[in-house]
Design a protein around this motif. Structure first.
Motif, mmCIF file in Angstrom:
data_model
loop_
_atom_site.group_PDB
_atom_site.id
_atom_site.type_symbol
_atom_site.label_atom_id
_atom_site.label_comp_id
_atom_site.label_asym_id
_atom_site.label_seq_id
_atom_site.Cartn_x
_atom_site.Cartn_y
_atom_site.Cartn_z
ATOM 1 N N PRO A 29 0.804 -1.234 0.000
ATOM 2 C CA PRO A 29 0.000 0.000 0.000
ATOM 3 C C PRO A 29 0.832 1.277 0.000
ATOM 4 C CG PRO A 29 -0.893 -1.581 1.561
ATOM 5 C CD PRO A 29 0.428 -2.125 1.111
ATOM 6 N N LEU A 30 2.063 1.220 0.507
ATOM 7 C CA LEU A 30 2.903 2.414 0.523
ATOM 8 C C LEU A 30 3.218 2.913 -0.883
ATOM 9 C CD1 LEU A 30 5.468 1.444 3.318
ATOM 10 C CD2 LEU A 30 3.401 2.835 3.542
ATOM 11 N N LYS A 60 4.761 11.815 -8.293
ATOM 12 C CA LYS A 60 5.916 11.882 -7.396
ATOM 13 C C LYS A 60 5.487 12.328 -6.003
ATOM 14 C CE LYS A 60 10.444 14.088 -6.827
ATOM 15 N NZ LYS A 60 11.420 15.032 -7.437
ATOM 16 N N ASP A 61 4.653 13.374 -5.949
ATOM 17 C CA ASP A 61 4.186 13.868 -4.645
ATOM 18 C C ASP A 61 3.297 12.841 -3.953
ATOM 19 O OD1 ASP A 61 5.521 16.257 -5.020
ATOM 20 O OD2 ASP A 61 3.796 17.234 -5.959
ATOM 21 N N ALA A 62 2.457 12.155 -4.738
ATOM 22 C CA ALA A 62 1.575 11.152 -4.145
ATOM 23 C C ALA A 62 2.374 9.977 -3.582
ATOM 24 C CB ALA A 62 0.574 10.659 -5.184
ATOM 25 N N LEU A 63 3.402 9.543 -4.304
ATOM 26 C CA LEU A 63 4.257 8.469 -3.806
ATOM 27 C C LEU A 63 4.999 8.896 -2.546
ATOM 28 C CD1 LEU A 63 5.726 7.000 -7.111
ATOM 29 C CD2 LEU A 63 4.311 5.788 -5.453
ATOM 30 N N TYR A 64 5.422 10.144 -2.513
ATOM 31 C CA TYR A 64 6.097 10.660 -1.322
ATOM 32 C C TYR A 64 5.165 10.621 -0.117
ATOM 33 C CZ TYR A 64 8.008 14.067 1.971
ATOM 34 O OH TYR A 64 8.450 14.689 3.112
ATOM 35 N N ALA A 65 3.908 11.056 -0.311
ATOM 36 C CA ALA A 65 2.958 11.099 0.800
ATOM 37 C C ALA A 65 2.626 9.704 1.304
ATOM 38 C CB ALA A 65 1.677 11.824 0.377
ATOM 39 N N SER A 66 2.534 8.733 0.388
ATOM 40 C CA SER A 66 2.106 7.392 0.796
ATOM 41 C C SER A 66 3.246 6.529 1.308
ATOM 42 C CB SER A 66 1.440 6.679 -0.381
ATOM 43 O OG SER A 66 2.381 6.434 -1.410
ATOM 44 N N SER A 67 4.486 6.898 1.030
ATOM 45 C CA SER A 67 5.612 6.055 1.451
ATOM 46 C C SER A 67 6.582 6.811 2.348
ATOM 47 C CB SER A 67 6.332 5.494 0.224
ATOM 48 O OG SER A 67 6.747 6.539 -0.640
ATOM 49 N N VAL A 68 7.328 7.746 1.766
ATOM 50 C CA VAL A 68 8.359 8.455 2.542
ATOM 51 C C VAL A 68 7.742 9.233 3.693
ATOM 52 C CG1 VAL A 68 10.192 10.176 2.445
ATOM 53 C CG2 VAL A 68 9.857 8.610 0.525
ATOM 54 N N LYS A 69 6.698 9.977 3.406
ATOM 55 C CA LYS A 69 6.071 10.777 4.453
ATOM 56 C C LYS A 69 5.413 9.892 5.506
ATOM 57 C CE LYS A 69 2.672 14.421 5.212
ATOM 58 N NZ LYS A 69 1.627 15.271 4.606
#
Length: 616
Positions: A143-144, A303-312
């Motif tokens: 899910p990340l 890119k921003d969505a992946l950042y929010a769901s994983s890195v963030k």
């Protein structure tokens, strides 16, 4: 009124800027009853086109140095999911809960097949336990990264595609000729299973307004836990009488009728997808690329969505105390759930020498506890609604903790009862009571963790919940790998006592947050600060008027949301948000809610504060 002939030689791109507010309709919908002379016609002039387009509201906005014409639903638009009949909403809710039930059953029905399966493959039991590990680890990691991709095509395609692949995996599980095939398919089963379930919360957000969402979300939590703890009740009998392959085969066959019903009756619930299709139709018909939906204009990039769901998500898990400790609490509850997949067999199969099928019946205690907790949760819902009715503004998230402060106490109590009532010479009813108490407490932990985190972090809550989900599934994945060794080497009574002590310590969390939650949130860069935290409840005269609330009544007029907001005045619908670091610089950004609308002023305000569990 203007009639635009789409086939005429008209260059839309050279037309002057559109009216700030407007309406547009076309094709077969032109004959519908539309107010063309009333007061609304002066505020929103009507434009007609030839393509089939239901009555749609438009707004001209500036973005990226150019003008865009944004489409939003008209108030009574039947294609707006908020306007669907209640029977239709509950049909979709039932289908999603049924899918969640089967996915939950698939998680643990495998545990009943391990002994016979590893015997047929001449492998040790620990290798078989890896099937539980791979399923849960996939549910933790996938899910990340997958959540943002689910936004690109809408919910219907993801539900049907993922559930179809999920069902097909059981063919390989039933016919697999070696343990490697089983482990690979269990990994894929976790992948497709998690894709189906991570969208359910967002789907409820699509259809239900905030004041109507508590019961569907509570039902979803109940079904998710029910499927996980209920599968061994029947799986043991199937495995004992017809073999482990048929256990997997029957589980797969049971998914087919529901899959057919979902394909035929389920429809796209995401309003943004409907508006995006209308915008695409207008762009094609008119040749003007200014027509867009709010989602197209303001959705974050991949890119921003992946950042929010994983890195963030991982970042918030490591830096936000509320996210970490509530994540630890819910992870421990999930750890206990999977731990008892092994512990119950030790107690009843080995200790009391029950047959395999009969030894699965104690799971009825877990089902009973979950069911009682679901019923008791209506007291929490009633309490919250009562407090909200008396409040002049949105309630701080600490009001979500009453159920946890009472119900979660049963987890350590149940663990203690189970630990010291599982001696072979004692009656089987003692452990059953303990199991009932355990699952009663687990339900309230799940319910309070997600609802509190949602209210606490607003637009950042999806990332916070993704981080908590990662911790939960990771701990649930590793617990079966050492459960037998832990309870045998330490002895069942003392192993259970250790778990009870840990559960007791974590049970203090809701009490601590109820007392010190406002102070903790005030020190966070991402958490919401409510006016009630400082005793600043606005008098009635200062509450937003109904006219004000109409300005934000369209769900897609309220989607311009900052990802990280620290709300200083949550009572005002159009709120400026500042982080603690920005206060000294007097920085701020406008916060709107996303994908929700409400008919009352208070619900509009609630809507601006509530998280969208929108697929993260």
């Amino acid at each position: 009124m203007v009639k635009i002939d789409a086939s005429a030689d008209l260059d839309w791109t050279n037309l002057p800027p559109q009216q700030r507010l407007g309406r547009i309709i076309g094709g077969k919908y032109i004959n519908d009853s539309v107010d063309e002379a009333g007061p609304i016609s002066a505020e929103r002039p009507l434009t007609k086109v030839e393509c089939d387009l239901p009555l749609t509201y438009t707004e001209s906005v500036e973005g990226d140095g150019r003008e865009w014409v944004v489409l939003t639903f008209a108030p009574a638009d039947p294609q707006d999911p908020y306007n669907w009949a209640l029977s239709r909403k509950w049909l979709y809710t039932s289908l999603l809960c049924g899918m969640t039930l089967f996915i939950g059953c698939a998680t643990t029905v495998y545990s009943s097949t391990i002994s016979r399966m590893v015997l047929s493959f001449d492998r040790v039991a620990e290798i078989g336990q890896l099937g539980l590990f791979t399923f849960n680890m996939t549910c933790a990691i996938a899910p990340l990264f997958l959540a943002p991709f689910c936004e690109l095509v809408g919910r219907y395609v993801i539900y049907v595609g993922a559930y179809l692949c999920f069902s097909l995996c059981f063919i390989g599980l039933a016919l697999g000729r070696n343990i490697a095939t089983i482990l690979v398919l269990r990994t894929l089963l976790g992948l497709f299973g998690c894709v189906g379930t991570i969208l359910v919360g967002g789907t409820f957000d699509d259809m239900f307004k905030p004041e109507d969402r508590a019961i569907p979300m509570s039902l979803f939590s109940y079904i998710a836990i029910l499927g996980t703890v209920g599968a061994p009740i029947y799986a043991g009998f199937v495995d004992e009488n017809v073999g482990w392959r048929w256990t997997e085969g029957i589980q797969g066959l049971a998914n087919i009728p529901l899959l057919v019903v979902i394909v035929i009756f389920f429809r796209e619930t995401r309003g943004g997808v409907t508006l995006r299709k209308r915008a695409q139709l207008l762009r094609k018909d008119t040749g003007d690329d200014r027509w867009v939906s709010r989602e197209e204009l303001e959705a974050p990039g991949l890119k921003d969505a992946l950042y929010a769901s994983s890195v963030k998500a991982i970042q918030m898990l490591c830096t936000e105390p509320v996210v970490f400790f509530f994540g630890l609490w819910i992870a421990f509850a999930w750890f206990i759930t999977f731990l008892f997949l092994s512990v119950i067999s030790i107690t009843f199969s080995e200790g009391k020498h029950w047959a395999e099928g009969i030894a699965g019946l104690p799971y009825i205690g877990l089902v009973l506890g979950c069911t009682l907790a679901f019923g008791a949760n209506f007291l929490q819902i009633r309490k919250y609604d009562s407090l909200r009715a008396k409040s002049n503004g949105p309630l701080p998230p600490e009001n979500r903790l009453y159920g946890a402060m009472c119900g979660a106490l049963f987890l350590p109590i149940g663990l203690f009862i189970y630990s010291f009532s599982q001696y072979p010479r004692l009656h089987w009813m003692g452990p059953m009571v303990g199991l009932t108490c355990i699952c009663f407490g687990i339900f309230f932990i799940f319910e309070s963790c997600y609802s509190y985190t949602s209210d606490c972090y607003g637009q950042s809550a999806s990332s916070a919940i993704a981080g908590q989900g990662f911790m939960r599934n990771t701990l649930g994945a590793v617990s079966p790998l050492f459960a037998h060794q832990f309870f045998r080497k330490v002895h069942s009574q003392y192993a259970g006592l250790i778990c009870s002590v840990v559960a007791t310590g974590l049970t203090f969390l809701p009490y601590i947050l109820f007392k010190f939650g406002p102070t903790i949130r005030a020190k966070s860069k991402r958490a919401i600060v409510y006016p009630a935290d400082n005793g600043d409840i606005l008098p009635d005269a200062e509450q937003p008027s109904p006219d004000d609330s109409e300005q934000i009544s369209s769900p897609y007029e309220k989607e311009r949301s900052q990802e990280e907001g620290h709300i200083e005045n949550a009572n005002i619908p159009e709120t400026t948000t500042t982080t603690n670091d920005e206060k000294n610089r007097q920085g701020g950004a406008e916060l709107h809610s996303s994908d929700e609308s409400s008919n009352s002023t208070e619900d509009e305000v609630e809507d601006a504060l509530r998280i969208q569990h929108d697929d993260e």
